[in-house]
Write an enzyme that holds these catalytic residues in place. Structure first.
Site, PDB file in Angstrom:
ATOM      1  N   ILE A 105       0.794  -1.243   0.000  1.00  0.00           N
ATOM      2  CA  ILE A 105       0.000   0.000   0.000  1.00  0.00           C
ATOM      3  C   ILE A 105       0.820   1.284   0.000  1.00  0.00           C
ATOM      4  O   ILE A 105       0.252   2.373  -0.023  1.00  0.00           O
ATOM      5  CB  ILE A 105      -0.947   0.054   1.229  1.00  0.00           C
ATOM      6  CG1 ILE A 105      -0.162  -0.120   2.526  1.00  0.00           C
ATOM      7  CG2 ILE A 105      -2.050  -0.971   1.100  1.00  0.00           C
ATOM      8  CD1 ILE A 105      -0.940   0.287   3.758  1.00  0.00           C
ATOM      9  N   TYR A 157       3.378   2.188  -7.548  1.00  0.00           N
ATOM     10  CA  TYR A 157       2.144   1.835  -6.843  1.00  0.00           C
ATOM     11  C   TYR A 157       0.916   2.236  -7.677  1.00  0.00           C
ATOM     12  O   TYR A 157      -0.026   1.448  -7.848  1.00  0.00           O
ATOM     13  CB  TYR A 157       2.124   2.525  -5.475  1.00  0.00           C
ATOM     14  CG  TYR A 157       0.818   2.427  -4.747  1.00  0.00           C
ATOM     15  CD1 TYR A 157       0.460   1.257  -4.092  1.00  0.00           C
ATOM     16  CD2 TYR A 157      -0.075   3.504  -4.708  1.00  0.00           C
ATOM     17  CE1 TYR A 157      -0.746   1.165  -3.406  1.00  0.00           C
ATOM     18  CE2 TYR A 157      -1.279   3.417  -4.035  1.00  0.00           C
ATOM     19  CZ  TYR A 157      -1.604   2.242  -3.383  1.00  0.00           C
ATOM     20  OH  TYR A 157      -2.804   2.157  -2.723  1.00  0.00           O
TER      21      TYR A 157
HETATM   22  C1  UD1 Z   1      -2.370   9.061  -0.167  1.00  0.00           C
HETATM   23  C2  UD1 Z   1      -2.218   7.611   0.186  1.00  0.00           C
HETATM   24  C3  UD1 Z   1      -1.759   6.820  -0.982  1.00  0.00           C
HETATM   25  C4  UD1 Z   1      -2.716   7.050  -2.135  1.00  0.00           C
HETATM   26  C5  UD1 Z   1      -2.872   8.528  -2.435  1.00  0.00           C
HETATM   27  C6  UD1 Z   1      -3.994   8.724  -3.451  1.00  0.00           C
HETATM   28  C7  UD1 Z   1      -1.744   7.362   2.541  1.00  0.00           C
HETATM   29  C8  UD1 Z   1      -0.704   7.131   3.573  1.00  0.00           C
HETATM   30  N1  UD1 Z   1      -1.289   7.464   1.280  1.00  0.00           N
HETATM   31  O1  UD1 Z   1      -1.090   9.649  -0.445  1.00  0.00           O
HETATM   32  O2  UD1 Z   1      -1.705   5.418  -0.668  1.00  0.00           O
HETATM   33  O3  UD1 Z   1      -2.210   6.426  -3.267  1.00  0.00           O
HETATM   34  O4  UD1 Z   1      -3.249   9.229  -1.271  1.00  0.00           O
HETATM   35  O5  UD1 Z   1      -4.000  10.033  -3.944  1.00  0.00           O
HETATM   36  O6  UD1 Z   1      -2.915   7.459   2.828  1.00  0.00           O
HETATM   37  N2  UD1 Z   1       2.132  15.491   5.059  1.00  0.00           N
HETATM   38  C9  UD1 Z   1       2.582  16.434   5.968  1.00  0.00           C
HETATM   39  N3  UD1 Z   1       3.078  16.003   7.161  1.00  0.00           N
HETATM   40  C10 UD1 Z   1       3.166  14.668   7.479  1.00  0.00           C
HETATM   41  C11 UD1 Z   1       2.710  13.719   6.553  1.00  0.00           C
HETATM   42  C12 UD1 Z   1       2.210  14.163   5.339  1.00  0.00           C
HETATM   43  O7  UD1 Z   1       2.535  17.641   5.719  1.00  0.00           O
HETATM   44  O8  UD1 Z   1       3.626  14.377   8.594  1.00  0.00           O
HETATM   45  C13 UD1 Z   1       1.541  15.964   3.796  1.00  0.00           C
HETATM   46  C14 UD1 Z   1       2.148  15.311   2.570  1.00  0.00           C
HETATM   47  O9  UD1 Z   1       3.302  15.990   2.173  1.00  0.00           O
HETATM   48  C15 UD1 Z   1       0.982  15.420   1.574  1.00  0.00           C
HETATM   49  C16 UD1 Z   1      -0.264  15.312   2.452  1.00  0.00           C
HETATM   50  O10 UD1 Z   1       0.172  15.591   3.789  1.00  0.00           O
HETATM   51  O11 UD1 Z   1       1.002  16.664   0.944  1.00  0.00           O
HETATM   52  C17 UD1 Z   1      -0.901  13.946   2.424  1.00  0.00           C
HETATM   53  O12 UD1 Z   1       0.108  12.973   2.626  1.00  0.00           O
HETATM   54  P1  UD1 Z   1      -0.205  11.423   2.919  1.00  0.00           P
HETATM   55  O13 UD1 Z   1      -1.155  11.302   4.029  1.00  0.00           O
HETATM   56  O14 UD1 Z   1       1.104  10.720   3.047  1.00  0.00           O
HETATM   57  O15 UD1 Z   1      -1.007  10.921   1.652  1.00  0.00           O
HETATM   58  P2  UD1 Z   1      -0.805  11.106   0.059  1.00  0.00           P
HETATM   59  O16 UD1 Z   1       0.606  11.405  -0.277  1.00  0.00           O
HETATM   60  O17 UD1 Z   1      -1.858  12.074  -0.383  1.00  0.00           O
END
Ligand code: UD1
Length: 306
Positions: free
Chosen positions: A80, A144
């Site tokens: 995932i 992925y």
């Molecule tokens: C998510 C999914 C991924 C899916 C995609 C579909 C998860 C973990 N990943 O990725 O499997 O393919 O959506 O579009 O659910 N961020 C922060 N601080 C943090 C962590 C993240 O600012 O501590 C930001 C990231 O840079 C990003 C956003 O939050 O801009 C979302 O990140 P994340 O939850 O990792 O998910 P996606 O990258 O959107």
């Protein structure tokens, strides 16, 4: 309540995982559930003791044997992580492409009444317009995204060529208290909540203006339940989001507010490969399935606090 003998038999691959375990909770009193899981991310305790759990892999012979013993397959098992797929595209494809094909081949040979596949909004890559409809170009940015799109294409091809009653969803950002915050690949909500619980600053990658469509796992369970019920769903792919998005900065403030923590937000450089804006258009699921997301983001976040 139906007896064990006349209950529908459902195989849930990845049934100990985030989506799978909530599905088991929702369905195990109405259907005879078998879980196939390789225990890669959780333990047996993720589902009630009376549920039949088989330890094994979707790539193996056991998966085909189990398909043969069930009426319905809900295929949630997958590699995932986007980041992990960048590091090891072969491992990702073995699980997500070959594993899916192994199940589909078994489903084709035995008479399966429904095959539900969990794809991802990652198939769209960086969107050229939001909200994103299902017909938006699919241009994945990661192995992925490619493997998920490939699984979807196989499902739709098996429907067209072999008449397999298959359908797919493309979830946007799923969250639930069962997402492991200690896992470096966990989503932003788990990360922010872990920080808030420790009274520490959430870390935002980039300027925080990026948007995401966060959907509660309970709404994901709802849309899968609708897919089970509706024959019209066969041969179709549906976005699974809320149709609303929020910036990552707004999310950080909401989490701090709910956990009543007064700390400044910390900023780090943007993550390479991150998409900027994401928001689903769920008109198709609304119209065809009668799907309506019920859990607001605030309510969903409160569930973590309970
Ligand atoms: C998510 C999914 C991924 C899916 C995609 C579909 C998860 C973990 N990943 O990725 O499997 O393919 O959506 O579009 O659910 N961020 C922060 N601080 C943090 C962590 C993240 O600012 O501590 C930001 C990231 O840079 C990003 C956003 O939050 O801009 C979302 O990140 P994340 O939850 O990792 O998910 P996606 O990258 O959107």
């Amino acid at each position: 309540m139906p007896t064990q003998n006349d209950m529908q038999k459902i195989l849930i691959t990845g049934g100990l995982g985030q989506v799978g375990s909530y599905l088991v909770d929702a369905l195990h009193e109405k259907a005879k559930i078998t879980v196939l899981d390789n225990y890669s991310s959780t333990t047996r305790e993720a589902v009630p003791p009376e549920v039949n759990v088989i330890k094994g892999d979707v790539k193996d012979r056991i998966a085909a044997d189990l398909v043969n013993q069930n009426d319905v397959v809900i295929h949630t098992a997958a590699q995932i992580s986007v980041t992990a797929s960048m590091k090891d595209p072969l491992f990702d494809a073995q699980n997500n492409v070959f594993g899916t094909l192994n199940l589909l081949e078994a489903a084709r040979r035995f008479s399966i009444s429904k095959f539900i596949y969990i794809s991802s909004a990652a198939v769209y890559g960086d969107p050229i317009e939001v909200p994103i409809t299902e017909s938006h170009p699919q241009d994945p940015l990661s192995p992925y995204g490619v493997s998920k799109l490939s699984g979807e294409k196989y499902c739709m091809m098996y429907h067209k060529a072999f008449g397999l009653p298959s359908c797919c969803i493309r979830p946007f950002n799923i969250y639930s208290p069962r997402q492991d915050p200690g896992n470096p690949y966990s989503g932003v909500i788990s990360r922010f909540i872990e920080k808030a619980r420790a009274g520490q600053s959430p870390v935002i990658f980039g300027d925080g203006t990026q948007t995401r469509d966060f959907i509660s796992v309970h709404d994901i369970v709802d849309i899968i339940t609708l897919l089970l019920e509706k024959e019209d769903a066969n041969g179709h792919v549906f976005n699974a989001g809320t149709g609303n998005s929020i910036t990552v900065s707004e999310l950080a403030n909401m989490v701090l507010d709910i956990f009543d923590v007064d700390v400044p937000v910390q900023y780090m450089p943007e993550r390479p490969g991150d998409i900027k804006y994401s928001c689903s258009d769920i008109s198709k699921a609304r119209k065809t399935l009668g799907f309506e997301p019920k859990v607001s983001l605030r309510e969903g976040l409160m569930e973590f606090a309970e």
